[in-house]
Design an enzyme around this catalytic site. Structure first.
Site, PDB file in Angstrom:
ATOM      1  N   TYR A 136      23.546  38.832  36.652  1.00 38.93           N
ATOM      2  CA  TYR A 136      24.408  37.774  37.198  1.00 38.93           C
ATOM      3  C   TYR A 136      23.771  36.475  36.727  1.00 38.93           C
ATOM      4  O   TYR A 136      23.337  35.660  37.514  1.00 38.93           O
ATOM      5  CB  TYR A 136      24.397  37.914  38.730  1.00 38.93           C
ATOM      6  CG  TYR A 136      25.354  37.086  39.528  1.00 38.93           C
ATOM      7  CD1 TYR A 136      26.724  37.141  39.320  1.00 38.93           C
ATOM      8  CD2 TYR A 136      24.881  36.253  40.555  1.00 38.93           C
ATOM      9  CE1 TYR A 136      27.603  36.405  40.099  1.00 38.93           C
ATOM     10  CE2 TYR A 136      25.751  35.508  41.339  1.00 38.93           C
ATOM     11  CZ  TYR A 136      27.109  35.602  41.109  1.00 38.93           C
ATOM     12  OH  TYR A 136      27.973  34.872  41.893  1.00 38.93           O
ATOM     13  N   HIS A 141      28.691  30.450  36.114  1.00 34.97           N
ATOM     14  CA  HIS A 141      29.495  31.461  36.820  1.00 34.97           C
ATOM     15  C   HIS A 141      29.053  31.590  38.279  1.00 34.97           C
ATOM     16  O   HIS A 141      29.881  31.570  39.193  1.00 34.97           O
ATOM     17  CB  HIS A 141      29.385  32.814  36.112  1.00 34.97           C
ATOM     18  CG  HIS A 141      30.034  33.943  36.852  1.00 34.97           C
ATOM     19  ND1 HIS A 141      31.395  34.035  37.022  1.00 34.97           N
ATOM     20  CD2 HIS A 141      29.497  35.015  37.505  1.00 34.97           C
ATOM     21  CE1 HIS A 141      31.684  35.123  37.733  1.00 34.97           C
ATOM     22  NE2 HIS A 141      30.546  35.733  38.036  1.00 34.97           N
ATOM     23  N   ASP A 241      33.462  43.815  31.996  1.00 33.87           N
ATOM     24  CA  ASP A 241      33.082  44.450  33.257  1.00 33.87           C
ATOM     25  C   ASP A 241      34.208  44.240  34.282  1.00 33.87           C
ATOM     26  O   ASP A 241      34.158  43.342  35.102  1.00 33.87           O
ATOM     27  CB  ASP A 241      31.765  43.837  33.743  1.00 33.87           C
ATOM     28  CG  ASP A 241      31.167  44.613  34.893  1.00 33.87           C
ATOM     29  OD1 ASP A 241      31.427  45.826  34.990  1.00 33.87           O
ATOM     30  OD2 ASP A 241      30.438  44.007  35.691  1.00 33.87           O
ATOM     31  N   GLN A 248      36.285  43.558  46.163  1.00 35.75           N
ATOM     32  CA  GLN A 248      34.922  43.008  46.153  1.00 35.75           C
ATOM     33  C   GLN A 248      34.661  42.112  47.366  1.00 35.75           C
ATOM     34  O   GLN A 248      33.629  42.201  48.022  1.00 35.75           O
ATOM     35  CB  GLN A 248      34.743  42.205  44.855  1.00 35.75           C
ATOM     36  CG  GLN A 248      33.354  41.615  44.646  1.00 35.75           C
ATOM     37  CD  GLN A 248      33.258  40.841  43.319  1.00 35.75           C
ATOM     38  OE1 GLN A 248      34.212  40.811  42.538  1.00 35.75           O
ATOM     39  NE2 GLN A 248      32.124  40.239  43.072  1.00 35.75           N
ATOM     40  N   TYR A 252      31.516  43.558  49.721  1.00 33.57           N
ATOM     41  CA  TYR A 252      30.224  43.288  49.057  1.00 33.57           C
ATOM     42  C   TYR A 252      29.082  42.898  49.991  1.00 33.57           C
ATOM     43  O   TYR A 252      27.919  42.939  49.586  1.00 33.57           O
ATOM     44  CB  TYR A 252      30.390  42.262  47.934  1.00 33.57           C
ATOM     45  CG  TYR A 252      30.308  40.812  48.320  1.00 33.57           C
ATOM     46  CD1 TYR A 252      31.375  40.193  48.956  1.00 33.57           C
ATOM     47  CD2 TYR A 252      29.182  40.046  48.035  1.00 33.57           C
ATOM     48  CE1 TYR A 252      31.313  38.863  49.298  1.00 33.57           C
ATOM     49  CE2 TYR A 252      29.120  38.716  48.375  1.00 33.57           C
ATOM     50  CZ  TYR A 252      30.176  38.121  49.020  1.00 33.57           C
ATOM     51  OH  TYR A 252      30.108  36.804  49.355  1.00 33.57           O
ATOM     52  N   LYS A 261      33.695  47.356  41.350  1.00 35.40           N
ATOM     53  CA  LYS A 261      33.096  47.192  40.030  1.00 35.40           C
ATOM     54  C   LYS A 261      32.980  48.492  39.251  1.00 35.40           C
ATOM     55  O   LYS A 261      32.768  48.453  38.047  1.00 35.40           O
ATOM     56  CB  LYS A 261      31.682  46.618  40.190  1.00 35.40           C
ATOM     57  CG  LYS A 261      31.640  45.241  40.804  1.00 35.40           C
ATOM     58  CD  LYS A 261      32.066  44.206  39.809  1.00 35.40           C
ATOM     59  CE  LYS A 261      31.702  42.826  40.293  1.00 35.40           C
ATOM     60  NZ  LYS A 261      31.848  41.856  39.229  1.00 35.40           N
ATOM     61  N   THR A 357      28.856  37.806  33.916  1.00 31.54           N
ATOM     62  CA  THR A 357      29.942  36.988  33.388  1.00 31.54           C
ATOM     63  C   THR A 357      29.402  35.732  32.722  1.00 31.54           C
ATOM     64  O   THR A 357      28.573  35.030  33.293  1.00 31.54           O
ATOM     65  CB  THR A 357      30.891  36.586  34.537  1.00 31.54           C
ATOM     66  OG1 THR A 357      31.289  37.776  35.201  1.00 31.54           O
ATOM     67  CG2 THR A 357      32.094  35.842  34.030  1.00 31.54           C
TER      68      THR A 357
HETATM   69 MN    MN Z   1      29.670  42.035  35.860  1.00 32.34          MN
END
Ligand code: MN
Length: 423
Positions: A136, A141, A241, A248, A252, A261, A357
């Site tokens: 991540y 992002h 992805d 999510q 999460y 995911k 991302t």
């Molecule tokens: Mn990802």
């Protein structure tokens, strides 16, 4: 260290367009088959694939450490198991065979037999992936997601600037380019004040990422340093992805991504070696605060790879929705691998690491629909007049990437997948 196969002056006797993504300086590895052949290892040059099983049968690798059987395989792993230096020698040898300087008539005749037009082949998933980890690592992002879902004033969580945050993903659902993706079903909560419902996801999204594939690492209990990390990286691919944002959002907390995911992640079929990308290494974004000592590194550890995402619909030509660059990543691959193993966790030949991302600084460089359409408030216009907030049934998402300097272009091809309706 100059790798002979990277020499920008090299030319090949194989004809290709000057702007090809697959000149002799690239030579990416993949798995292909034809109507009549088994799955085997190929190297792409221009619009041809060199059949390494045949080339090995001809004896051109007899002084290298590979066996011919390493190349007649459904995955690259047996070839990769020989490690970084062996793969470097192999790529240098292939480069020499395909070079214009190679004037032996017999060699060319044999090589021609092993050179297959890409229109006659079928590609498949290149690597048998043991474990898949997703990071991540894009500050832009993580900031955008934090602004949208938490607190604009404290968009980054306190650990983000200290740790290359990641989670363990699922290897079984990593699929090759061209393989369709089925819209996932699950628990979603369209009304914040009501109970969740079970339904097809309404917020299927892409994530523009790059993946890297590892060689065998060290033994369990040992760590890979940032200065060693690149010796354990075979190469890179484009990576979509897929994510279901509504699933999510509900699932999460507290343990992170799960069913939102793991329904599909799509990878491109040609693995571009890290060796081939060396001429495109570049400086990393400044890291502030200063990172802990095990995350410090020297030299250029980022890579200047131009990326784009397009959406294509059945009755609508493709629309490019994002242009980004791999060099924007805050945490680089060497730091990711050092962090992943600092506790003694081992990595194995064929493990896949997703970058996370890749969003750039400007709104047209964001790497997901969530950010591009800003939670649905700024829909993307398509050429047929329709709008996209997320991905619709029968849309095809296409990601492309390439590096370019001194007139040499090294590309990844594309990762392309169509979203099908929920079962
Ligand atoms: Mn990802």
């Amino acid at each position: 260290m100059q790798i002979p196969a990277n020499n920008p002056a090299l030319q090949s006797w194989v004809p290709y367009a000057t702007d090809t993504e697959f000149p002799i300086q690239n030579l990416p590895f993949g798995i292909f088959e034809t109507q009549t052949s088994s799955k085997r290892v190929g190297v792409r040059i221009g619009d041809f694939v060199l059949d390494l099983f045949q080339i090995s049968n001809f004896g051109y690798f007899s002084d290298l450490c590979f066996s011919t059987q390493d190349f007649e395989q459904p995955f690259l792993n047996p070839m990769m198991r020989h490690g970084k230096l062996a793969i470097r020698e192999l790529r240098n040898r292939i480069s020499a065979l395909l070079s214009k300087d190679n004037n032996s008539f017999q060699i060319r005749k044999n090589e021609h037999q092993a050179l297959i037009p890409i229109t006659e082949i079928q590609m498949s998933l290149p690597v048998q992936i043991g474990d898949y980890t997703d990071f991540y690592s894009s500050k832009e992002h993580a900031t955008n997601v934090g602004v949208m879902f938490r607190d604009p004033a404290n968009a980054l969580l306190p650990n983000w600037l200290w740790i290359p945050v990641g989670y363990h993903g699922r290897a079984s659902s990593v699929i090759a380019s061209e393989h369709p993706v089925v819209r996932p079903k699950g628990q979603i909560k369209p009304d914040d004040n009501a109970a969740p419902i079970f339904a097809p996801s309404r917020q299927v999204d892409f994530e523009l990422e790059m993946g890297f594939v590892t060689f065998d690492g060290k033994a369990l209990g040992e760590s890979i340093s940032t200065s060693e990390a690149e010796e354990f990286i075979f190469g890179l691919c484009l990576f979509n992805d897929w994510s279901a944002r509504d699933i999510q959002k509900w699932e999460y907390v507290p343990l992170g991504p799960f069913l939102a995911k793991n329904f599909a992640s799509s990878m491109s079929c040609w693995i571009v070696t890290l060796d081939a990308l060396q001429p495109f290494a570049c400086a990393t974004p400044t890291q502030d605060p200063e990172v802990l000592s095990y995350l410090k590194f020297e030299g250029n550890k980022s890579y200047d790879i131009q990326l784009e995402v397009a959406i294509e619909a059945p009755a609508c030509k493709e629309q490019v929705v994002s242009r980004s660059n791999f060099k924007y990543m805050y945490w680089n691959m060497s730091q990711q691998l050092a962090h992943h193993t600092v506790n003694g966790c081992n990595v194995r030949c064929g493990d896949l690491m997703g970058s996370g991302t890749i969003s750039g600084p400007t709104p047209d460089s964001y790497g997901s629909m969530l950010e591009l359409a800003w939670k649905g408030t700024k829909p993307i216009q398509m050429p047929d007049g329709s709008e996209r907030r997320f991905i619709q049934d029968y849309d095809t998402v296409i990601m492309r990437g390439h590096c370019e300097n001194n007139g040499i272009k090294i590309g990844f091809g594309e990762v392309k997948s169509q979203l099908l309706p929920a079962n």
